[in-house]
Design a protein around this motif. Structure first.
Motif, PDB file in Angstrom:
ATOM      1  N   UNK A  13       8.941   5.235 -14.203  1.00 15.22           N
ATOM      2  CA  UNK A  13       8.171   4.823 -13.029  1.00 15.22           C
ATOM      3  C   UNK A  13       9.054   4.541 -11.824  1.00 15.22           C
ATOM      4  N   UNK A  14      10.376   4.467 -12.040  1.00 16.90           N
ATOM      5  CA  UNK A  14      11.280   4.150 -10.944  1.00 16.90           C
ATOM      6  C   UNK A  14      11.873   5.403 -10.308  1.00 16.90           C
ATOM      7  N   UNK A  15      12.009   6.480 -11.068  1.00 14.45           N
ATOM      8  CA  UNK A  15      12.589   7.698 -10.539  1.00 14.45           C
ATOM      9  C   UNK A  15      11.554   8.559  -9.857  1.00 14.45           C
ATOM     10  N   UNK A  16      12.020   9.603  -9.169  1.00 17.33           N
ATOM     11  CA  UNK A  16      11.118  10.508  -8.474  1.00 17.33           C
ATOM     12  C   UNK A  16      10.761  11.715  -9.337  1.00 17.33           C
ATOM     13  N   UNK A  17      11.369  11.822 -10.521  1.00 18.60           N
ATOM     14  CA  UNK A  17      11.109  12.951 -11.410  1.00 18.60           C
ATOM     15  C   UNK A  17      10.820  12.418 -12.808  1.00 18.60           C
ATOM     16  N   UNK A 188      12.529  12.462   9.341  1.00 16.01           N
ATOM     17  CA  UNK A 188      11.768  11.837   8.264  1.00 16.01           C
ATOM     18  C   UNK A 188      11.261  12.885   7.281  1.00 16.01           C
ATOM     19  N   UNK A 189      10.958  14.066   7.773  1.00 12.46           N
ATOM     20  CA  UNK A 189      10.512  15.129   6.875  1.00 12.46           C
ATOM     21  C   UNK A 189      11.597  15.448   5.849  1.00 12.46           C
ATOM     22  N   UNK A 190      12.842  15.458   6.284  1.00 15.14           N
ATOM     23  CA  UNK A 190      13.949  15.710   5.355  1.00 15.14           C
ATOM     24  C   UNK A 190      14.013  14.639   4.271  1.00 15.14           C
ATOM     25  N   UNK A 195      12.790  12.644  -1.292  1.00 15.45           N
ATOM     26  CA  UNK A 195      12.253  11.568  -2.122  1.00 15.45           C
ATOM     27  C   UNK A 195      11.047  11.982  -2.940  1.00 15.45           C
ATOM     28  N   UNK A 196      10.242  12.885  -2.402  1.00 12.86           N
ATOM     29  CA  UNK A 196       9.067  13.334  -3.125  1.00 12.86           C
ATOM     30  C   UNK A 196       7.833  12.502  -2.830  1.00 12.86           C
ATOM     31  N   UNK A 197       6.688  12.888  -3.402  1.00 13.53           N
ATOM     32  CA  UNK A 197       5.417  12.193  -3.159  1.00 13.53           C
ATOM     33  C   UNK A 197       5.478  10.725  -3.566  1.00 13.53           C
ATOM     34  N   UNK A 198       4.759   9.902  -2.811  1.00 13.08           N
ATOM     35  CA  UNK A 198       4.673   8.493  -3.145  1.00 13.08           C
ATOM     36  C   UNK A 198       5.824   7.654  -2.639  1.00 13.08           C
ATOM     37  N   UNK A 199       6.795   8.265  -1.955  1.00  9.59           N
ATOM     38  CA  UNK A 199       7.957   7.525  -1.478  1.00  9.59           C
ATOM     39  C   UNK A 199       7.679   6.882  -0.126  1.00  9.59           C
ATOM     40  N   UNK A 200       8.575   5.976   0.276  1.00  7.10           N
ATOM     41  CA  UNK A 200       8.460   5.344   1.588  1.00  7.10           C
ATOM     42  C   UNK A 200       8.567   6.376   2.699  1.00  7.10           C
ATOM     43  N   UNK A 201       9.451   7.345   2.523  1.00  6.83           N
ATOM     44  CA  UNK A 201       9.629   8.371   3.543  1.00  6.83           C
ATOM     45  C   UNK A 201       8.363   9.202   3.713  1.00  6.83           C
ATOM     46  N   UNK A 202       7.714   9.552   2.606  1.00  6.98           N
ATOM     47  CA  UNK A 202       6.473  10.326   2.670  1.00  6.98           C
ATOM     48  C   UNK A 202       5.377   9.533   3.370  1.00  6.98           C
ATOM     49  N   UNK A 203       5.293   8.243   3.074  1.00  7.95           N
ATOM     50  CA  UNK A 203       4.285   7.393   3.710  1.00  7.95           C
ATOM     51  C   UNK A 203       4.542   7.277   5.207  1.00  7.95           C
ATOM     52  N   UNK A 204       5.807   7.139   5.595  1.00  3.20           N
ATOM     53  CA  UNK A 204       6.137   7.035   7.020  1.00  3.20           C
ATOM     54  C   UNK A 204       5.840   8.344   7.739  1.00  3.20           C
TER      55      UNK A 204
END
Length: 290
Positions: A13-17, A188-190, A195-204
């Motif tokens: 649950x902590x990793x992105x994969x 931010x797209x980079x 980071x992948x879906x569900x990350x802080x970057x994706x939300x921003x």
């Protein structure tokens, strides 16, 4: 925990994969590497790489790090790859107030001072503001109509991209905001892609893309350079306020050979005048006029 291993149930649950094979395949594909090229660059057999991606083989901790280096994976994502493989993270993420980062902070403060009378900022990977020089603070207060004695926080609570693109922020002062919009979101797209879906970057990225007018600006050709006429060799930021128009361009500086996630993700953005009138305005307001 033994030999750097952690139980898989504690990391998924902590990793992105969900598994290492997916992480390896993602980064190899993103870098445009074939299995053969990665095999040559990492000195790992192509057959073993194929087995790793399919889940038929499991990597050692050293191999995860070796492949992360070969693929130039950011430190945060190398930790995610280790977690996906069932290992503890290798790279620490310190707080900026950590005594071990004092020399780094001193170096950043030195560079910020040297940039005066022109603005300079230090931001994290999501462009949250963590440090700035006095000209940057004064410039921001002037643009936003803030009192001279107002306090600008250095705790990351101000997001520079949000401040710039939000109609309630600096966007009314940014004359060519449509032109700089795509370039701004690209940073931010980079991060979101990494980071992948569900990350802080994706939300921003989703938040910024949903701001009024952003979709329309991205759908037009404002960000496409006109090569039929002479132009500056960079895209300037043109800001206007109280009858003053200023043209700036920026440079981004990162710290070399970092072994800490926080240090790896810090960026120093320095603003420079794109014309003589802009240089004179900053020298008169924040320095010594020449």
């Amino acid at each position: 925990m033994q030999d750097g291993h952690v139980e898989a149930a504690e990391t998924r649950n902590d990793g992105y994969f969900s598994d290492f094979g997916s992480a390896l395949r993602y980064w190899r594909t993103r870098r445009g590497y074939s299995q053969l090229r990665l095999a040559v660059d990492s000195s790992v057999s192509q057959r073993h790489l194929s087995f790793l991606e399919s889940g038929r083989a499991q990597p050692s901790r050293d191999l995860v790090l070796k492949l992360g280096i070969a693929l130039d994976v950011p430190l945060r994502q190398r930790n995610a790859m280790l977690l996906a493989a069932g290992f503890a993270p290798a790279y620490q993420e310190r707080n900026l107030s950590d005594p071990e980062l004092s020399s780094v902070m001193e170096a950043l403060d030195f560079m910020l001072r040297q940039q005066a009378p022109f603005p300079a900022l230090v931001v994290d990977r999501l462009w949250n503001l963590v440090r700035f020089n006095e000209p940057a603070a004064g410039f921001m207060k002037w643009l936003l109509g803030m009192p001279a004695d107002a306090v600008i926080p250095r705790d990351g609570s101000i997001n520079v991209l949000r401040l710039m693109l939000d109609p309630a922020g600096l966007r009314p002062r940014l004359v060519n905001w449509q032109a700089v919009c795509a370039d701004s979101l690209l940073w931010i797209q980079r991060e979101a892609m990494a980071d992948g879906p569900g990350s802080e970057a994706t939300a921003l990225l989703s938040e910024l893309s949903a701001l009024p007018g952003i979709a329309g600006a991205l759908a037009t050709d404002h960000h496409v350079p006109n090569l039929e006429r002479r132009a500056l060799p960079f895209l300037p930021l043109t800001l206007a306020h109280e009858g003053v128009e200023l043209n700036l361009f920026t440079t981004i500086t990162t710290l070399g050979t970092p072994h800490d996630v926080t240090v790896h993700e810090l960026r120093l953005e320095s603003f420079f005048p794109a014309d003589g009138a802009t240089a004179d305005w900053f020298r008169a307001r924040f320095g010594v006029a020449t």
